[in-house]
Design a protein around this motif. Structure first.
Motif, short mmCIF file in Angstrom:
data_model
loop_
_atom_site.label_atom_id
_atom_site.label_comp_id
_atom_site.label_asym_id
_atom_site.label_seq_id
_atom_site.Cartn_x
_atom_site.Cartn_y
_atom_site.Cartn_z
N SER A 1 1.09 -1.89 -0.09
CA SER A 1 0.08 0.16 -0.12
C SER A 1 0.71 1.42 0.11
O SER A 1 0.55 2.46 -0.48
CB SER A 1 -1.02 0.28 0.91
N ASP A 2 2.40 1.33 0.92
CA ASP A 2 2.70 2.39 1.03
C ASP A 2 3.28 2.19 -0.44
O ASP A 2 3.11 3.71 -0.91
CB ASP A 2 3.96 2.14 1.87
N TRP A 3 3.36 1.70 -1.57
CA TRP A 3 4.02 1.63 -2.41
C TRP A 3 3.10 2.27 -3.43
O TRP A 3 3.28 2.88 -3.96
CB TRP A 3 4.80 0.39 -3.06
N GLN A 4 1.92 2.14 -3.25
CA GLN A 4 0.97 1.79 -4.14
C GLN A 4 0.73 3.32 -4.24
O GLN A 4 0.86 4.22 -5.57
CB GLN A 4 -0.53 1.12 -3.75
N ARG A 5 0.52 3.89 -2.99
CA ARG A 5 0.54 5.53 -2.64
C ARG A 5 1.48 5.87 -3.41
O ARG A 5 0.82 7.37 -4.01
CB ARG A 5 0.27 5.38 -0.87
N LYS A 6 2.67 6.48 -3.04
CA LYS A 6 3.18 6.42 -3.88
C LYS A 6 3.45 5.97 -4.92
O LYS A 6 3.70 7.77 -6.15
CB LYS A 6 5.17 6.44 -2.53
N ALA A 7 3.31 5.40 -5.24
CA ALA A 7 3.11 5.91 -7.41
C ALA A 7 2.14 6.18 -7.78
O ALA A 7 1.97 7.12 -9.09
CB ALA A 7 3.77 4.76 -7.51
#
Length: 100
Positions: free
Chosen positions: A66-72
């Motif tokens: 989720s952190d990666w998706q949010r950042k991406a």
């Protein structure tokens, strides 16, 4: 993660042993990293789309994803986000030796 993955797979200590490694060799080695390396596992967690697999994610894995998706996705259109996810999945497929 890259340093750890090179050590795991190739036994190369990037900070000391690869000082004179040509860039194209580094890129080739990075593209050849297996999915069972530190970087490969993180890429897999970030790009997984199989709902059955996602059901079995630990809280830590869910947070990484989720952190990666949010950042991406920050400031991106839906198409840009999907194109980016697809490109990461293609990298992972190459790492796993999968061909279309």
């Amino acid at each position: 993660m890259i340093v750890a993955s090179f050590q795991e797979q190739y036994g190369i200590r990037l900070r000391t042993e690869a000082a004179n490694m040509p860039w194209d060799e580094f890129v080739d080695l990075a593209a050849g990293l297996r999915p069972d390396t530190t970087l490969g596992r993180i890429v897999q967690i970030r790009t997984e789309t199989d709902e059955e697999m996602l059901k079995h994610y630990t809280p830590e894995m869910r947070k990484i994803r989720s952190d990666w998706q949010r950042k991406a996705a920050k400031g991106k259109t839906e198409k840009e986000t999907q194109d980016f996810i697809t490109s990461i999945q293609e990298v992972f497929k190459r790492m796993a030796g999968v061909r279309d």
